[in-house]
Design an enzyme around this catalytic site. Structure first.
Site, mmCIF file in Angstrom:
data_model
loop_
_atom_site.group_PDB
_atom_site.id
_atom_site.type_symbol
_atom_site.label_atom_id
_atom_site.label_comp_id
_atom_site.label_asym_id
_atom_site.label_seq_id
_atom_site.Cartn_x
_atom_site.Cartn_y
_atom_site.Cartn_z
ATOM 1 N N ARG A 212 65.798 77.242 9.922
ATOM 2 C CA ARG A 212 67.130 76.795 10.347
ATOM 3 C C ARG A 212 68.110 76.900 9.180
ATOM 4 O O ARG A 212 69.282 77.202 9.364
ATOM 5 C CB ARG A 212 67.064 75.348 10.847
ATOM 6 C CG ARG A 212 66.260 75.192 12.137
ATOM 7 C CD ARG A 212 66.314 73.759 12.640
ATOM 8 N NE ARG A 212 65.523 73.583 13.854
ATOM 9 C CZ ARG A 212 64.240 73.193 13.863
ATOM 10 N NH1 ARG A 212 63.610 72.937 12.740
ATOM 11 N NH2 ARG A 212 63.585 73.065 15.003
ATOM 12 N N ASP B 167 63.406 66.408 19.240
ATOM 13 C CA ASP B 167 62.128 66.307 18.526
ATOM 14 C C ASP B 167 61.225 65.270 19.193
ATOM 15 O O ASP B 167 60.020 65.487 19.336
ATOM 16 C CB ASP B 167 62.373 65.954 17.051
ATOM 17 C CG ASP B 167 63.116 67.074 16.317
ATOM 18 O OD1 ASP B 167 62.912 68.248 16.680
ATOM 19 O OD2 ASP B 167 63.898 66.769 15.391
ATOM 20 N N ARG C 222 59.825 66.741 22.357
ATOM 21 C CA ARG C 222 58.694 67.651 22.078
ATOM 22 C C ARG C 222 57.424 66.848 21.816
ATOM 23 O O ARG C 222 56.363 67.151 22.364
ATOM 24 C CB ARG C 222 59.041 68.528 20.869
ATOM 25 C CG ARG C 222 60.061 69.578 21.239
ATOM 26 C CD ARG C 222 60.420 70.499 20.090
ATOM 27 N NE ARG C 222 61.237 71.594 20.634
ATOM 28 C CZ ARG C 222 62.200 72.217 19.962
ATOM 29 N NH1 ARG C 222 62.477 71.894 18.719
ATOM 30 N NH2 ARG C 222 62.882 73.188 20.544
ATOM 31 N N HIS D 243 66.343 67.451 10.995
ATOM 32 C CA HIS D 243 65.804 68.354 12.016
ATOM 33 C C HIS D 243 65.198 69.564 11.307
ATOM 34 O O HIS D 243 65.766 70.634 11.263
ATOM 35 C CB HIS D 243 66.950 68.786 12.934
ATOM 36 C CG HIS D 243 66.512 69.558 14.133
ATOM 37 N ND1 HIS D 243 65.453 69.203 14.922
ATOM 38 C CD2 HIS D 243 67.025 70.692 14.693
ATOM 39 C CE1 HIS D 243 65.329 70.080 15.914
ATOM 40 N NE2 HIS D 243 66.265 70.984 15.784
#
Ligand code: APR
Length: 313
Positions: free
Chosen positions: A89, A149, A152, A176
């Site tokens: 990212r 998150d 998930r 993140h």
């Protein structure tokens, strides 16, 4: 009573998924903005034509013009490039910093009282950019990462135990990235901590899969990153705000001493209501958990220092 207004900036995969979800929940009128001409107009029309089928009376505008976003209650910012396989990212930082800065400046010109929800990656650093570019108080600038998150983590736990996802509450702190901090002892199945239901090795495997959850999808898609779950997660935050639900969700916020972290944007449990971030909920962490959170926050700080050093803001 008029319907609330949400502008979604970036009508790509995440933006369109968020818009779909807003319509499905009949949550707000939607303005879909993108730099590409025709595309947001086309997607808005398509989404609008879906509404009779699902029985939703929200209105859609697709546009390249920020004037159409005037007086938005909430603005979801997804504009920017997604990662490709092999990218982290963080690799998106210089491109997306410029985009998020420009977009934020345009947004605040027309919606000075709006609440901003950032989705663009690298998430925590982009919340920093939007906070600085908007001049908004921290209550009105936040990032969507923890909801995703946690979702998930909840999915993987449900798959492992064969129970309903609705029974699972997960708790994920930190930035993140790969050093996010899923807290097993606060993650429960119908109120039972997962530490009572699974052995340590199993939990560790699920935590690792959660940390790499985004990369797993990037590897499979090959041309972009996840969008259904991210778009929907941003809308859960918007719903909590617009309906003044006082819902506690993990969000990226500006820490001002909470959890021993100062002047860094990082994921913490937040109470979301009509004013935006109404409270940061504090709990005592164990020493190892605090250390992990510090590492994650330190990583975000490094990214923000890179942005400061580049002189873009
Ligand atoms: N103004 C408005 N829109 C822009 C701008 C800009 N300056 N620059 C880019 N965009 C638009 C693109 O034209 C594109 O339609 O942002 C959209 C991004 O969509 P996708 O490429 O489909 O990317 P997406 O998967 O939606 O991800 C967007 O969210 O989860 C994060 O890491 C992800 O940073 C990425 C962002």
């Amino acid at each position: 009573m008029s319907r609330p207004k949400i502008s979604v900036i970036g009508a790509g995969n995440v933006g369109a998924s968020a818009a779909f979800q807003i319509a499905d929940q009949e949550l707000a009128d939607v303005v879909l903005v993108d730099i590409v001409e025709g595309m947001p107009q086309g997607k808005a029309l398509d989404l609008h034509q879906m509404c009779p089928v699902i029985g939703s009376d929200v209105n859609f505008i697709g546009t390249n013009n920020y004037e159409d976003t005037a007086n938005s209650d909430v603005v979801i910012i997804t504009s920017g490039i997604p990662r490709k396989p092999g990218m982290s990212r963080d690799d998106l930082i210089s491109t997306n910093t410029k985009i998020v800065k420009e977009v934020t400046e345009n947004v605040v010109k027309h919606s000075p009282n709006s609440i901003l929800i950032l989705v663009t990656n690298p998430l925590d650093a982009m919340v920093y950019v939007a906070h600085k570019a908007s001049g908004f108080p921290r209550e009105r600038v936040m990032g969507m990462a923890g909801v995703l998150d946690s979702a998930r983590f909840r999915t993987f736990i449900a798959m492992e135990l064969g129970v309903s996802v609705e029974n699972i509450h997960a708790f994920v702190l930190g930035g993140h990235g790969d050093d996010m901090v899923p807290l097993a002892r606060y993650t429960t199945v119908a109120g039972i901590p997962i530490t009572d239901l699974m052995d340590e090795a199993t939990i560790d495997a699920l935590v690792t899969r959660t940390r790499k959850g985004g990369a797993e999808i990037v590897g499979l898609l090959k041309t972009g990153s996840a969008f259904y779950a991210p778009g929907t997660s941003a809308v859960e935050m918007a719903e909590a705000i617009l309906k003044d639900k006082k819902k506690i969700l993990p969000c990226c916020v500006h820490a001002e001493g909470e959890y021993g972290i100062d002047n860094i944007f990082v994921g913490l449990p937040v109470k979301l209501g009509r004013k935006g971030v109404e409270e940061i909920v504090q709990i005592d962490l164990q020493e190892s958990e605090q250390e992990e959170l510090n590492v994650s926050a330190g990583h975000v700080k490094e990214l923000c220092d890179i942005i400061d050093g580049a002189g873009i803001l």
